[in-house]
Design a protein around this motif. Sequence first.
Motif, mmCIF file in Angstrom:
data_model
loop_
_atom_site.group_PDB
_atom_site.id
_atom_site.type_symbol
_atom_site.label_atom_id
_atom_site.label_comp_id
_atom_site.label_asym_id
_atom_site.label_seq_id
_atom_site.Cartn_x
_atom_site.Cartn_y
_atom_site.Cartn_z
ATOM 1 N N GLN A 213 0.841 -1.202 0.000
ATOM 2 C CA GLN A 213 0.000 0.000 0.000
ATOM 3 C C GLN A 213 0.875 1.251 0.000
ATOM 4 O O GLN A 213 2.022 1.224 0.460
ATOM 5 C CB GLN A 213 -0.917 0.008 1.215
ATOM 6 C CG GLN A 213 -2.039 -1.012 1.151
ATOM 7 C CD GLN A 213 -3.042 -0.846 2.274
ATOM 8 O OE1 GLN A 213 -2.692 -0.394 3.364
ATOM 9 N NE2 GLN A 213 -4.289 -1.214 2.016
ATOM 10 N N ALA A 214 0.312 2.324 -0.491
ATOM 11 C CA ALA A 214 1.023 3.598 -0.476
ATOM 12 C C ALA A 214 1.455 3.931 0.948
ATOM 13 O O ALA A 214 0.699 3.737 1.900
ATOM 14 C CB ALA A 214 0.128 4.701 -1.034
ATOM 15 N N GLY A 215 2.676 4.416 1.062
ATOM 16 C CA GLY A 215 3.239 4.713 2.367
ATOM 17 C C GLY A 215 4.028 3.569 2.964
ATOM 18 O O GLY A 215 4.727 3.750 3.977
ATOM 19 N N LEU B 5 6.493 4.536 -0.075
ATOM 20 C CA LEU B 5 6.208 4.228 -1.474
ATOM 21 C C LEU B 5 4.945 4.928 -1.950
ATOM 22 O O LEU B 5 3.980 5.112 -1.197
ATOM 23 C CB LEU B 5 6.095 2.720 -1.656
ATOM 24 C CG LEU B 5 7.452 1.997 -1.696
ATOM 25 C CD1 LEU B 5 7.283 0.512 -1.413
ATOM 26 C CD2 LEU B 5 8.119 2.215 -3.036
ATOM 27 N N LYS B 6 4.972 5.297 -3.223
ATOM 28 C CA LYS B 6 3.867 5.989 -3.872
ATOM 29 C C LYS B 6 3.372 5.158 -5.051
ATOM 30 O O LYS B 6 4.135 4.372 -5.620
ATOM 31 C CB LYS B 6 4.329 7.354 -4.378
ATOM 32 C CG LYS B 6 4.976 8.247 -3.327
ATOM 33 C CD LYS B 6 5.516 9.512 -3.964
ATOM 34 C CE LYS B 6 6.191 10.412 -2.939
ATOM 35 N NZ LYS B 6 6.736 11.648 -3.565
ATOM 36 N N GLN C 148 8.765 -7.244 -9.919
ATOM 37 C CA GLN C 148 7.628 -6.326 -9.992
ATOM 38 C C GLN C 148 7.359 -5.694 -8.635
ATOM 39 O O GLN C 148 7.274 -6.392 -7.610
ATOM 40 C CB GLN C 148 6.379 -7.063 -10.463
ATOM 41 C CG GLN C 148 5.116 -6.213 -10.494
ATOM 42 C CD GLN C 148 5.145 -5.170 -11.602
ATOM 43 O OE1 GLN C 148 5.488 -5.470 -12.739
ATOM 44 N NE2 GLN C 148 4.769 -3.940 -11.273
ATOM 45 N N VAL C 149 7.210 -4.389 -8.629
ATOM 46 C CA VAL C 149 6.776 -3.641 -7.451
ATOM 47 C C VAL C 149 5.487 -2.932 -7.809
ATOM 48 O O VAL C 149 5.441 -2.166 -8.772
ATOM 49 C CB VAL C 149 7.843 -2.625 -7.008
ATOM 50 C CG1 VAL C 149 7.294 -1.718 -5.903
ATOM 51 C CG2 VAL C 149 9.093 -3.341 -6.528
ATOM 52 N N THR C 150 4.439 -3.188 -7.037
ATOM 53 C CA THR C 150 3.148 -2.562 -7.268
ATOM 54 C C THR C 150 2.710 -1.853 -5.990
ATOM 55 O O THR C 150 2.648 -2.477 -4.927
ATOM 56 C CB THR C 150 2.089 -3.591 -7.672
ATOM 57 O OG1 THR C 150 2.533 -4.287 -8.842
ATOM 58 C CG2 THR C 150 0.761 -2.906 -7.973
ATOM 59 N N VAL C 151 2.426 -0.568 -6.104
ATOM 60 C CA VAL C 151 2.015 0.241 -4.959
ATOM 61 C C VAL C 151 0.571 0.661 -5.182
ATOM 62 O O VAL C 151 0.259 1.367 -6.150
ATOM 63 C CB VAL C 151 2.917 1.461 -4.783
ATOM 64 C CG1 VAL C 151 2.521 2.225 -3.512
ATOM 65 C CG2 VAL C 151 4.377 1.058 -4.735
#
Length: 124
Positions: free
Chosen positions: A13-15, A86-87, A119-122
């Motif tokens: 999640q974001a942050g 993270l954003k 893969q990085v997914t935010v």
Amino acid sequence: QVQLVESGGGLVQAGGSLRLSCAASGRTFITYVMGWFRQAPGKEREFVARINRSGDSTYYADSVKGRFTISRDNAKSTGYLQMNSLKPEDTAVYYCAATSRGGPWSMVREYAYWGQGTQVTVSS
């Protein structure tokens, strides 16, 4: 020659935070400058960060400065990218890369060796 394998990507999640690892083969890891790049869908691969051979000099893209930290453990032949705060715009495939060439080490064409990407997914 060096072979690179990334790990540590995922959905966050974001942050939130993630730590990517880049394991290098061979005993010559210390002879390579290491970099991290990323590529989002439909976009060109872009520079994220790089670290010199001894690990005492780092450089970051403005977009990640203050949030990401690049490091390396030459004894373990492994590089790291700690990603905090993270954003959603950080979503991308992240690649580690290595080069034995001269600097400035912030361009794709300077790196001869690449990992397969993680893969990085935010999510927002």
